[in-house]
Design a protein around this motif. Structure first.
Motif, PDB file in Angstrom:
ATOM      1  N   LEU A 173       0.831  -1.205   0.000  1.00 14.62           N
ATOM      2  CA  LEU A 173       0.000   0.000   0.000  1.00 14.62           C
ATOM      3  C   LEU A 173       0.866   1.256   0.000  1.00 14.62           C
ATOM      4  CD1 LEU A 173      -2.760  -1.037   2.573  1.00 14.62           C
ATOM      5  CD2 LEU A 173      -2.888  -1.053   0.073  1.00 14.62           C
ATOM      6  N   TYR A 174       1.941   1.226   0.787  1.00 13.40           N
ATOM      7  CA  TYR A 174       2.856   2.376   0.823  1.00 13.40           C
ATOM      8  C   TYR A 174       3.521   2.569  -0.549  1.00 13.40           C
ATOM      9  CZ  TYR A 174       7.112   5.010   1.772  1.00 13.40           C
ATOM     10  OH  TYR A 174       8.136   5.923   1.718  1.00 13.40           O
ATOM     11  N   ALA A 175       3.978   1.455  -1.149  1.00  9.75           N
ATOM     12  CA  ALA A 175       4.638   1.547  -2.461  1.00  9.75           C
ATOM     13  C   ALA A 175       3.674   2.092  -3.516  1.00  9.75           C
ATOM     14  CB  ALA A 175       5.158   0.173  -2.872  1.00  9.75           C
ATOM     15  N   ARG A 176       2.414   1.677  -3.420  1.00 14.17           N
ATOM     16  CA  ARG A 176       1.426   2.161  -4.379  1.00 14.17           C
ATOM     17  C   ARG A 176       1.249   3.667  -4.251  1.00 14.17           C
ATOM     18  NH1 ARG A 176      -4.453  -0.404  -3.992  1.00 14.17           N
ATOM     19  NH2 ARG A 176      -4.589   1.090  -2.276  1.00 14.17           N
ATOM     20  N   GLU A 177       1.226   4.183  -3.018  1.00 17.51           N
ATOM     21  CA  GLU A 177       1.133   5.630  -2.814  1.00 17.51           C
ATOM     22  C   GLU A 177       2.349   6.354  -3.396  1.00 17.51           C
ATOM     23  OE1 GLU A 177      -1.498   5.899   1.326  1.00 17.51           O
ATOM     24  OE2 GLU A 177       0.613   6.482   1.306  1.00 17.51           O
ATOM     25  N   ARG A 178       3.532   5.783  -3.169  1.00 14.82           N
ATOM     26  CA  ARG A 178       4.739   6.425  -3.709  1.00 14.82           C
ATOM     27  C   ARG A 178       4.699   6.427  -5.238  1.00 14.82           C
ATOM     28  NH1 ARG A 178       7.714   9.196   0.019  1.00 14.82           N
ATOM     29  NH2 ARG A 178       8.841   9.601  -1.919  1.00 14.82           N
ATOM     30  N   HIS A 179       4.210   5.336  -5.809  1.00 11.80           N
ATOM     31  CA  HIS A 179       4.151   5.241  -7.266  1.00 11.80           C
ATOM     32  C   HIS A 179       3.180   6.275  -7.821  1.00 11.80           C
ATOM     33  CE1 HIS A 179       2.956   3.485 -11.199  1.00 11.80           C
ATOM     34  NE2 HIS A 179       4.239   3.222 -11.266  1.00 11.80           N
ATOM     35  N   ALA A 180       2.017   6.407  -7.184  1.00 10.50           N
ATOM     36  CA  ALA A 180       1.034   7.388  -7.651  1.00 10.50           C
ATOM     37  C   ALA A 180       1.584   8.804  -7.545  1.00 10.50           C
ATOM     38  CB  ALA A 180      -0.249   7.252  -6.834  1.00 10.50           C
ATOM     39  N   ALA A 181       2.339   9.062  -6.457  1.00  6.51           N
ATOM     40  CA  ALA A 181       2.891  10.413  -6.261  1.00  6.51           C
ATOM     41  C   ALA A 181       3.967  10.741  -7.290  1.00  6.51           C
ATOM     42  CB  ALA A 181       3.465  10.535  -4.855  1.00  6.51           C
ATOM     43  N   SER A 182       4.573   9.685  -7.875  1.00  3.32           N
ATOM     44  CA  SER A 182       5.660   9.925  -8.826  1.00  3.32           C
ATOM     45  C   SER A 182       5.174  10.036 -10.269  1.00  3.32           C
ATOM     46  CB  SER A 182       6.682   8.780  -8.743  1.00  3.32           C
ATOM     47  OG  SER A 182       6.105   7.560  -9.201  1.00  3.32           O
ATOM     48  N   GLN A 183       3.860   9.877 -10.498  1.00  2.16           N
ATOM     49  CA  GLN A 183       3.314   9.927 -11.853  1.00  2.16           C
ATOM     50  C   GLN A 183       2.630  11.270 -12.114  1.00  2.16           C
ATOM     51  OE1 GLN A 183       3.645   6.894 -13.891  1.00  2.16           O
ATOM     52  NE2 GLN A 183       5.045   6.667 -12.148  1.00  2.16           N
ATOM     53  N   VAL A 184       2.674  11.722 -13.363  1.00  4.13           N
ATOM     54  CA  VAL A 184       1.939  12.927 -13.756  1.00  4.13           C
ATOM     55  C   VAL A 184       1.235  12.655 -15.088  1.00  4.13           C
ATOM     56  CG1 VAL A 184       3.461  14.553 -12.585  1.00  4.13           C
ATOM     57  CG2 VAL A 184       3.974  13.881 -14.928  1.00  4.13           C
ATOM     58  N   ASP A 185       0.122  13.295 -15.276  1.00  2.00           N
ATOM     59  CA  ASP A 185      -0.602  13.190 -16.547  1.00  2.00           C
ATOM     60  C   ASP A 185      -0.059  14.242 -17.511  1.00  2.00           C
ATOM     61  OD1 ASP A 185      -2.165  11.152 -15.666  1.00  2.00           O
ATOM     62  OD2 ASP A 185      -3.848  12.443 -15.087  1.00  2.00           O
ATOM     63  N   VAL A 186       0.188  13.854 -18.762  1.00  5.30           N
ATOM     64  CA  VAL A 186       0.668  14.795 -19.774  1.00  5.30           C
ATOM     65  C   VAL A 186      -0.172  14.608 -21.033  1.00  5.30           C
ATOM     66  CG1 VAL A 186       3.014  14.806 -18.882  1.00  5.30           C
ATOM     67  CG2 VAL A 186       2.403  13.168 -20.655  1.00  5.30           C
ATOM     68  N   ILE A 187      -0.204  15.630 -21.873  1.00  2.87           N
ATOM     69  CA  ILE A 187      -0.900  15.572 -23.159  1.00  2.87           C
ATOM     70  C   ILE A 187       0.150  15.332 -24.239  1.00  2.87           C
ATOM     71  CG2 ILE A 187      -2.365  16.791 -24.796  1.00  2.87           C
ATOM     72  CD1 ILE A 187      -3.732  16.051 -22.179  1.00  2.87           C
ATOM     73  N   VAL A 188      -0.035  14.243 -24.994  1.00  2.00           N
ATOM     74  CA  VAL A 188       0.874  13.916 -26.082  1.00  2.00           C
ATOM     75  C   VAL A 188       0.185  14.288 -27.392  1.00  2.00           C
ATOM     76  CG1 VAL A 188       2.164  12.092 -27.248  1.00  2.00           C
ATOM     77  CG2 VAL A 188       1.882  12.042 -24.761  1.00  2.00           C
ATOM     78  N   ARG A 189       0.828  15.136 -28.213  1.00  4.29           N
ATOM     79  CA  ARG A 189       0.256  15.583 -29.482  1.00  4.29           C
ATOM     80  C   ARG A 189       1.103  15.047 -30.629  1.00  4.29           C
ATOM     81  NH1 ARG A 189      -0.393  20.024 -26.039  1.00  4.29           N
ATOM     82  NH2 ARG A 189      -2.554  20.696 -25.794  1.00  4.29           N
ATOM     83  N   GLY A 190       0.434  14.636 -31.666  1.00  2.01           N
ATOM     84  CA  GLY A 190       1.160  14.147 -32.842  1.00  2.01           C
ATOM     85  C   GLY A 190       0.184  13.628 -33.877  1.00  2.01           C
ATOM     86  N   GLY A 191       0.514  13.789 -35.182  1.00  3.21           N
ATOM     87  CA  GLY A 191      -0.342  13.281 -36.251  1.00  3.21           C
ATOM     88  C   GLY A 191      -1.699  13.939 -36.267  1.00  3.21           C
ATOM     89  N   GLY A 192      -1.761  15.180 -35.767  1.00  2.00           N
ATOM     90  CA  GLY A 192      -3.035  15.895 -35.790  1.00  2.00           C
ATOM     91  C   GLY A 192      -3.977  15.486 -34.686  1.00  2.00           C
ATOM     92  N   ARG A 193      -3.530  14.564 -33.779  1.00  6.60           N
ATOM     93  CA  ARG A 193      -4.405  14.112 -32.700  1.00  6.60           C
ATOM     94  C   ARG A 193      -3.719  14.319 -31.356  1.00  6.60           C
ATOM     95  NH1 ARG A 193      -6.671   8.254 -33.695  1.00  6.60           N
ATOM     96  NH2 ARG A 193      -4.491   7.810 -33.182  1.00  6.60           N
TER      97      ARG A 193
END
Length: 627
Positions: free
Chosen positions: A594-614
């Motif tokens: 459970l602790y590792a899962r929290e650390r993993h979530a804290a280390s992730q970020v959402d980004v927008i990937v653009r390419g090919g017009g989409r």
């Protein structure tokens, strides 16, 4: 009647030695007298008397010796204070006033001299002279075997402490000739006891025998160099220079002896004993054995307690230290090394030595210290003493190594997350979670006994959700105490919810998260890239939700080779963030997952990937997203 162990084992009455019988019967008497007034099991007696050479029917042989000893004691006792050998459960107890056993009498006299004030100098020297007179030679000299050797070494370390105090007082009174004659054979058997050597050199100088004082220094310097690979401590070196300059020529001024004797303030730094303590009988026994005097001259016995966060290492160390404190009459020192503390860096060896030296009366600012010089001074001050040093929460062996005392009379008890393999001759004591029954017992002792008794099934469930970790159990109990209206079932249900479990196991700023943080951040903040890779692997493996892992599974989850995966897994085992029960098989506990899962979530970020017009949304590790 007096039982005598400080020399050949025998019984004395009215100034004459009585015939106890054959050596094995004397061994039985000694095995009981060492623990006078306390029961000794038949198994322990068998081990002490015969060791690995026990006869085919040891109990029958033991019964025969006990029966004859009973008759002997009854005949020899006469009108004196009764001495009885009684059966007690699965063993025997020698019911005798401990002052009638010379080994214990010496300890009581030494304790009395330590508590005596300066105004009681006469009383102090009388007690010390009596203690010295009780020594008739090598303790248990007519017995052989491993147990006898252990007792002998422990008793001889006590002799060094008593002799140091006695010689200090006799020199203060001007009795240099008595000191010089008596200390010579003791130093020959204990050449690394620098305070004794210093006192002998002063006594010889007071008698005008400067050449003998210089020869005494030369002999002990050679012994220290050959056995320890170092020079004598600064106090002894300074005394040597003073003799060469003639500054001690034929004089012995009262009060000039400035060795680190046992009449300086005796440190009693152990934290309060853990009253509510459950289980750990086998670990306590290993610690007691590990702290017995070493068979290697000059080697300090070391017991190392290691295990994962929250398992109760510090509580075990403190409880064990209180149990053995009477072995160390010159004091007990305690130091928190902050090896895995969150929000503070570990103490450096220089900082730790400065604190220890301050306890021993030496003020040395860390900025002005060299580690090797401070360590040598610390060893010199500890030599000849009987002191226990407890080092809690060590980071690694390199932090502890300069803090090792010198001499078999001292003991070192150290706790750490991982075994300190870099230290030699350590009695390693692994500590794991409690058994469920023990965990429920501990929970019941923590001011919630009525609810534990009323809901035994819920109590067992709470213990299991806490993974039987003492820290988690104490936090759970504290939460219940603060909520007297809660039934145990309410806490059980909250712990069963994995999304709330770590939050539930946190109260008043204390929680498992902070404890686990120490292990994780030690890897993630390391300068070693392998350690940082292991920290990253920990969060990935914890987030996958698989408690059992193989090297192949880990390699697939990490998208790396099996060699890389195994290296990371083994590093996590060393850091107590994974368990391994068999080669190639690894397990992460649920709380750590459970602790590792929290650390993993804290280390992730959402980004927008653009390419090919989409455009599409994806999740990347924070460091990669920032790039």
């Amino acid at each position: 009647m007096r039982v005598r162990l400080l020399g050949p084992v025998d019984v004395e009455k009215a100034g004459r030695s009585l015939d106890v019988g054959p050596l094995q019967r004397r061994a039985v008497l000694a095995a009981l007298a060492v623990d006078a007034g306390n029961p000794v099991s038949i198994d322990a007696l068998t081990e002490r008397v015969w060791g690995s050479q026990a006869p085919e029917a040891p109990r029958s042989a033991l019964y025969a010796h006990v029966a004859r000893l009973r008759r002997f004691l009854a005949t020899a006792d006469g009108d004196t204070t009764p001495v009885q050998l009684n059966r007690h459960a699965d063993g025997y107890v020698l019911d005798i006033d401990r002052q009638q056993v010379d080994l214990h009498r010496v300890g009581l006299l030494a304790e009395a001299t330590r508590s005596a004030t300066a105004s009681h100098g006469d009383r102090r020297i009388v007690a010390l002279r009596e203690a010295m007179d009780l020594w008739r030679g090598q303790p248990l000299s007519n017995l052989a075997g491993y147990w006898a050797v252990k007792v002998r070494r422990s008793a001889e370390s006590q002799l060094v402490s008593v002799a140091t105090a006695w010689a200090d007082e006799e020199l203060r009174l001007g009795n240099a000739e008595t000191v010089a004659g008596r200390l010579a054979p003791i130093i020959a058997s204990n050449p690394l006891a620098e305070p004794l050597v210093a006192l002998q050199m002063r006594a010889l100088c007071a008698l005008g025998r400067m050449s003998e004082a210089l020869q005494c220094y030369a002999v002990v310097r050679t012994q220290i160099s050959e056995q320890l690979g170092i020079e004598p401590g600064p106090r002894l070196r300074d005394l040597h220079v003073a003799v060469l300059r003639g500054e001690l020529d034929g004089t012995c001024t009262p009060g000039i002896v400035t060795t680190a004797g046992p009449f300086t303030a005796v440190p009693r730094q152990l934290p309060t004993d853990v009253v509510r303590f459950v289980g750990r009988a086998s670990q306590l026994a290993r610690i007691h054995d590990g702290l017995l005097p070493s068979t290697r001259a000059g080697s300090t016995p070391v017991a190392g307690i290691y295990g994962p966060a929250g398992v109760g290492k510090s509580a075990l160390a403190i409880h064990a230290a209180h149990q053995v404190a009477d072995r160390y009459p010159d004091g007990q020192m305690y130091l928190e090394l902050r090896g895995c503390s969150v929000g503070s860096r570990p103490l450096s060896p220089t900082e730790a030595l400065a604190r220890l030296l301050r306890t021993l009366g030496v003020e040395m600012p860390p900025a002005a210290m060299q580690v090797d010089e401070a360590a040598a001074l610390f060893r010199s001050l500890m030599a000849g003493r009987r002191m226990l040093l407890v080092l809690d929460n060590a980071a690694d062996a390199s932090q502890v190594r300069p803090l090792l005392p010198s001499g078999t009379g001292c003991g070192l008890l150290v706790t750490s997350r991982q075994p300190l393999a870099g230290l030699s001759d350590v009695c390693q004591v692994p500590v794991g979670p409690l058994a469920v029954a023990e965990a429920v017992t501990l929970l019941g002792q923590l001011d919630v006994a009525d609810r534990v008794a009323a809901e035994p099934e819920a109590a067992a469930a709470v213990a299991r959700w806490c993974e039987c970790l003492p820290l988690a159990l104490r936090i759970a109990a504290a939460r219940l105490v603060a909520r007297p209206g809660w039934p145990l079932a309410e806490l059980r249900d909250r712990l069963a919810d994995e999304h709330r479990r770590l939050d539930t196991l946190e109260v008043d700023g204390i929680g498992l998260r902070a404890s686990m943080d120490g292990s994780y951040q030690r890897l993630s903040d390391s300068n070693d890239p392998t350690a940082r890779a292991a920290a990253e692997a920990f969060t990935v493996l914890g987030a996958c939700g698989e408690p059992e892992l193989s090297r192949y599974t880990a390699a697939r989850l990490l998208a790396r080779s099996e060699v890389y995966a195994e290296r990371a897994l083994e590093r996590l085992v060393d850091a107590q963030l994974l368990e391994t029960s068999a080669p190639g098989t690894y397990r992460m506990s649920e709380l750590l997952r459970l602790y590792a899962r929290e650390r993993h979530a804290a280390s992730q970020v959402d980004v927008i990937v653009r390419g090919g017009g989409r455009s599409r949304r994806t999740t990347l590790p924070r460091g990669q997203a920032l790039r």
